[in-house]
Design a protein around this motif. Sequence first.
Motif, PDB file in Angstrom:
ATOM      1  N   GLY A  24       0.793  -1.226   0.000  1.00  0.00           N
ATOM      2  CA  GLY A  24       0.000   0.000   0.000  1.00  0.00           C
ATOM      3  C   GLY A  24       0.825   1.275   0.000  1.00  0.00           C
ATOM      4  N   VAL A  25       2.157   1.142  -0.020  1.00  0.00           N
ATOM      5  CA  VAL A  25       3.042   2.304  -0.028  1.00  0.00           C
ATOM      6  C   VAL A  25       3.555   2.486  -1.452  1.00  0.00           C
ATOM      7  CG1 VAL A  25       5.203   3.262   0.873  1.00  0.00           C
ATOM      8  CG2 VAL A  25       3.737   1.882   2.358  1.00  0.00           C
ATOM      9  N   LYS A  26       3.561   3.711  -1.925  1.00  0.00           N
ATOM     10  CA  LYS A  26       4.032   3.979  -3.277  1.00  0.00           C
ATOM     11  C   LYS A  26       5.545   3.771  -3.345  1.00  0.00           C
ATOM     12  CE  LYS A  26       3.859   7.292  -6.973  1.00  0.00           C
ATOM     13  NZ  LYS A  26       3.597   8.617  -7.428  1.00  0.00           N
ATOM     14  N   GLU A  27       5.978   3.058  -4.381  1.00  0.00           N
ATOM     15  CA  GLU A  27       7.409   2.824  -4.588  1.00  0.00           C
ATOM     16  C   GLU A  27       8.122   4.136  -4.864  1.00  0.00           C
ATOM     17  OE1 GLU A  27       8.984  -0.223  -7.337  1.00  0.00           O
ATOM     18  OE2 GLU A  27       6.912  -0.917  -7.433  1.00  0.00           O
ATOM     19  N   ASP A  28       9.310   4.278  -4.313  1.00  0.00           N
ATOM     20  CA  ASP A  28      10.130   5.430  -4.686  1.00  0.00           C
ATOM     21  C   ASP A  28      11.214   4.951  -5.653  1.00  0.00           C
ATOM     22  OD1 ASP A  28      12.291   4.337  -3.194  1.00  0.00           O
ATOM     23  OD2 ASP A  28      11.704   5.449  -1.405  1.00  0.00           O
ATOM     24  N   SER A  29      11.957   5.875  -6.226  1.00  0.00           N
ATOM     25  CA  SER A  29      12.935   5.515  -7.254  1.00  0.00           C
ATOM     26  C   SER A  29      14.059   4.644  -6.701  1.00  0.00           C
ATOM     27  CB  SER A  29      13.505   6.767  -7.911  1.00  0.00           C
ATOM     28  OG  SER A  29      14.154   7.569  -6.938  1.00  0.00           O
ATOM     29  N   VAL A  30      14.410   4.816  -5.435  1.00  0.00           N
ATOM     30  CA  VAL A  30      15.494   4.020  -4.852  1.00  0.00           C
ATOM     31  C   VAL A  30      15.080   2.553  -4.757  1.00  0.00           C
ATOM     32  CG1 VAL A  30      16.927   3.642  -2.806  1.00  0.00           C
ATOM     33  CG2 VAL A  30      16.467   5.968  -3.586  1.00  0.00           C
ATOM     34  N   ILE A  31      13.930   2.287  -4.135  1.00  0.00           N
ATOM     35  CA  ILE A  31      13.498   0.898  -3.993  1.00  0.00           C
ATOM     36  C   ILE A  31      13.183   0.295  -5.356  1.00  0.00           C
ATOM     37  CG2 ILE A  31      11.036   1.323  -3.544  1.00  0.00           C
ATOM     38  CD1 ILE A  31      13.167  -1.417  -1.895  1.00  0.00           C
ATOM     39  N   SER A  32      12.614   1.086  -6.259  1.00  0.00           N
ATOM     40  CA  SER A  32      12.328   0.588  -7.607  1.00  0.00           C
ATOM     41  C   SER A  32      13.597   0.144  -8.307  1.00  0.00           C
ATOM     42  CB  SER A  32      11.630   1.651  -8.457  1.00  0.00           C
ATOM     43  OG  SER A  32      10.314   1.817  -8.035  1.00  0.00           O
ATOM     44  N   GLY A  33      14.661   0.920  -8.166  1.00  0.00           N
ATOM     45  CA  GLY A  33      15.934   0.569  -8.785  1.00  0.00           C
ATOM     46  C   GLY A  33      16.513  -0.712  -8.218  1.00  0.00           C
TER      47      GLY A  33
END
Length: 193
Positions: A24-33
């Motif tokens: 339920g938490v929006k992914e940020d660019s760090v975790i997405s990477g």
Amino acid sequence: MINFFSGAGRLDRKETLRYLGYYGVKEDSVISGVIDECEKLILPALRPAACYAAYEISREEGVLDLGFARTASKALYKNLEGCKKIALFAATVGAEVDRLIIKYEKLSPARAAVLQAMGAAAAECWCDDVNKKITEEFGETKPRFSCGYGDLPIELQRDIFTALNVTKNLGITLSENCFMTPTKSVTAIVGIK
């Protein structure tokens, strides 16, 4: 008769995020990477395999005779209401996933955590595929039920390993405490309606 099933490994990003505690938490660019990088690492390591067999079941005074073992589990008894047969299965995504996680525990604990979550998500996806195969073969099924759920004792794993010859057939081993190696492995009972 024991049946065998293998397939291609697949991942579910939402499941991976859920195992990471990001549900339920929006992914940020760090975790997405990091997730993108780990997907490239884990996909070639996935070696999904399963074996399964069907058994007739019967009930007598609160005890289930599963055809390979008996149990007084009230939770499983309820789960199997309306069923006269079960499919018993063991499934794994393979030992390479464990080796990859161990390697990254030393190199990058953050990546190891993501790989751990991905391995669990991949195992769930694989169990869904096995469940679908069982449903296609035997007809409508109930939700799968594993040792350790509710009051179904983890020690029933020993009977499952014997019934399906899991170590020989899939290379999964069982510890004295009934934990499996590779760790991303599952045994389950599926009620056949």
